[in-house]
Write a protein that holds these residues in place. Structure first.
Motif, PDB file in Angstrom:
ATOM      1  N   GLY A 169      58.062  42.030  27.438  1.00 45.80           N
ATOM      2  CA  GLY A 169      56.931  41.529  26.499  1.00 45.80           C
ATOM      3  C   GLY A 169      55.573  41.029  27.709  1.00 45.80           C
ATOM      4  O   GLY A 169      54.502  41.245  27.484  1.00 45.80           O
ATOM      5  N   ALA A 170      55.941  40.509  28.721  1.00 45.56           N
ATOM      6  CA  ALA A 170      55.078  40.206  29.719  1.00 45.56           C
ATOM      7  C   ALA A 170      54.283  41.277  30.339  1.00 45.56           C
ATOM      8  O   ALA A 170      53.124  41.323  30.553  1.00 45.56           O
ATOM      9  N   MET A 171      54.958  42.377  30.632  1.00 49.07           N
ATOM     10  CA  MET A 171      54.714  43.551  31.276  1.00 49.07           C
ATOM     11  C   MET A 171      53.517  44.311  30.349  1.00 49.07           C
ATOM     12  O   MET A 171      52.614  44.608  30.702  1.00 49.07           O
ATOM     13  N   VAL A 172      54.031  44.281  28.825  1.00 44.62           N
ATOM     14  CA  VAL A 172      53.160  44.916  28.065  1.00 44.62           C
ATOM     15  C   VAL A 172      51.854  44.168  27.965  1.00 44.62           C
ATOM     16  O   VAL A 172      50.759  44.820  27.877  1.00 44.62           O
TER      17      VAL A 172
ATOM     18  N   LEU B  91      49.635  44.925  31.136  1.00 46.24           N
ATOM     19  CA  LEU B  91      48.913  46.234  30.877  1.00 46.24           C
ATOM     20  C   LEU B  91      47.757  46.097  29.997  1.00 46.24           C
ATOM     21  O   LEU B  91      46.720  46.608  30.503  1.00 46.24           O
ATOM     22  N   MET B  92      47.896  45.264  29.077  1.00 40.54           N
ATOM     23  CA  MET B  92      46.797  45.185  28.023  1.00 40.54           C
ATOM     24  C   MET B  92      45.604  44.290  28.963  1.00 40.54           C
ATOM     25  O   MET B  92      44.435  44.735  28.613  1.00 40.54           O
ATOM     26  N   ILE B  93      46.048  43.161  29.358  1.00 38.02           N
ATOM     27  CA  ILE B  93      44.897  42.540  30.130  1.00 38.02           C
ATOM     28  C   ILE B  93      44.344  43.216  31.234  1.00 38.02           C
ATOM     29  O   ILE B  93      42.896  43.143  31.297  1.00 38.02           O
ATOM     30  N   THR B  94      45.090  43.743  31.991  1.00 36.03           N
ATOM     31  CA  THR B  94      44.602  44.865  33.079  1.00 36.03           C
ATOM     32  C   THR B  94      43.479  45.893  32.503  1.00 36.03           C
ATOM     33  O   THR B  94      42.333  45.934  33.013  1.00 36.03           O
ATOM     34  N   ASN B  95      44.070  46.494  31.441  1.00 31.82           N
ATOM     35  CA  ASN B  95      42.804  47.526  30.923  1.00 31.82           C
ATOM     36  C   ASN B  95      41.931  47.137  30.245  1.00 31.82           C
ATOM     37  O   ASN B  95      40.682  47.479  30.276  1.00 31.82           O
ATOM     38  N   TRP B  96      41.926  45.558  29.712  1.00 29.64           N
ATOM     39  CA  TRP B  96      41.034  45.056  29.034  1.00 29.64           C
ATOM     40  C   TRP B  96      39.765  44.474  30.028  1.00 29.64           C
ATOM     41  O   TRP B  96      38.720  44.378  29.472  1.00 29.64           O
TER      42      TRP B  96
END
Length: 392
Positions: A13-16, A19-24
């Motif tokens: 869950g933390a990795m997902v 990834l979203m935060i990085t892309n955001w």
């Protein structure tokens, strides 16, 4: 064995979320609209809670003294962040519904109360064992105050649902669906998971469900990126139409709703002389000036297309609108002074105040006509040759 299984689920869950935060945050964080900044915080806090929850699962039952410290630190932080992530969601819902930064700031003094209470109780638990107990074998046990923490967190989610339902009541589902569909799905998923986990002690699903709810918001927001102008980072015409429909319905009768249309003078000359790359830089510079001028107000900035922008806001009096327009022109002059270039940015701008009986089209047409009159005046004064002025 079960502890490690939950830790692995938390890791995924933390990795997902990472990834979203990085892309955001591929673009500058400062350029993100306020609602996206707040949701960025929701995802980041969810990630931190995964970390704290993992620390609790891995330390649980481990008798080593240092693991006891890990257990206490992870559990206290876990309890502190539970209401905080819900506070951020209320802030997100508030801004999405009312689209007023200063309205949100005014209400923050009330919003923070449950989070402050829970933080104090979490820290006091070290001595009082009110929220939780860590027994001699380093096992976590819910304290008598556990329901209090849950209630304080749920207050935020229930209030967020109430805001959405109230918006639907006032504006109708058809006009509110795009905003409130996501705002309702998130708290319902989280509230359901909280109730299940409270009922079945030992089950750990809240933050996985929260991550899934964040993912649904993330996907919807990514799809909505078509509402943001890629070059300048301000909103585009599609988002402007949505905003105006809501702003007109929700405008306060004692306030003046105005639209200011801004056109970059001699933009074609900049493109023709220095190329389209430099023309793009000029548009980015203009958007930065508009954002800076509107930063401390409830103004909405969008790019209409080409070299035209629009600012929509509310003021108490016509004099305040005129003062805002003057400040915008002063910021343009200041920018030119602080950022020497082979051309000088000048803007033609005009504004209109929404009148009873106006439509979106007539409202914008009035502002456009006011801008056109100023541009004609600039032509008569010979002010549209920004390149010649800048090369002096």
């Amino acid at each position: 064995m079960l502890n490690f299984l939950y830790a692995e689920v938390n890791f995924v869950g933390a990795m997902v979320l990472l990834l979203m935060i990085t892309n955001w945050n591929r673009s500058s964080f400062n350029k993100l609209p306020l609602d996206q900044k707040i949701f960025n915080g929701v995802m980041f806090f969810n990630l931190l809670i995964f970390v704290f929850d993992t620390g609790m699962w891995l330390a649980d039952g481990d008798p080593r003294p240092w693991m006891r410290h890990v257990m206490y630190a992870s559990t206290i932080l876990y309890y502190i962040f539970n209401p905080l992530i819900c506070l951020l969601w209320v802030m997100y819902a508030d801004f999405k519904i009312y689209e007023s930064k200063y309205g949100l700031l005014r209400r923050m003094r009330f919003y923070v109360i449950p989070a402050i209470i829970s933080t104090i109780l979490s820290l006091a638990t070290i001595k009082t064992q009110y929220y939780f107990i860590i027994d001699v074998n380093n096992h976590y046990i819910r304290g008598e105050g556990f329901p209090v923490m849950s209630i304080l967190a749920l207050i935020y989610l229930v209030y967020a649902v109430w805001m959405s339902l109230d918006d639907i009541r006032r504006n109708g589902w058809g006009a509110s669906q795009e905003v409130n569909m996501t705002l309702l799905i998130f708290p319902f998923i989280v509230i359901a998971s909280v109730l299940i986990q409270i009922w079945y002690f030992g089950l750990s699903i809240i933050w996985v469900c929260t991550m899934l709810a964040c993912t649904s918001v993330y996907i919807k927001t990514q799809n909505a990126q078509i509402s943001t102008d890629y070059l300048t980072g301000v909103y585009n015409r599609r988002r402007l139409d949505q905003h105006l429909r809501r702003r007109i319905r929700m405008r306060r009768q004692n306030r003046l709703l105005f639209a200011a249309i801004i056109d970059v003078d001699a933009f074609k000359s900049i493109n023709d002389t220095y190329g389209h790359v430099e023309g793009d830089r000029a548009l980015v510079k203009v958007s930065e000036i508009l954002r800076k001028t509107s930063k401390r107000s409830e103004a909405f900035v969008a790019r209409l297309g080409g070299d035209e922008f629009i600012i929509v806001g509310e003021r108490n009096h016509q004099d305040e609108i005129a003062l805002f327009m003057e400040r915008l022109q002063m910021n343009v002059v200041k920018y030119n002074q602080e950022h020497p270039a082979p051309y000088v940015l000048t803007l033609s701008m005009g504004h209109a105040v929404f009148q009873e009986g106006d439509t979106i089209d007539s409202f914008l047409a009035a502002a456009d006509q006011a801008m056109y009159r100023e541009k004609q005046a600039h032509k008569a004064e010979g002010r549209l040759s920004g390149i010649q002025t800048g090369s002096l």
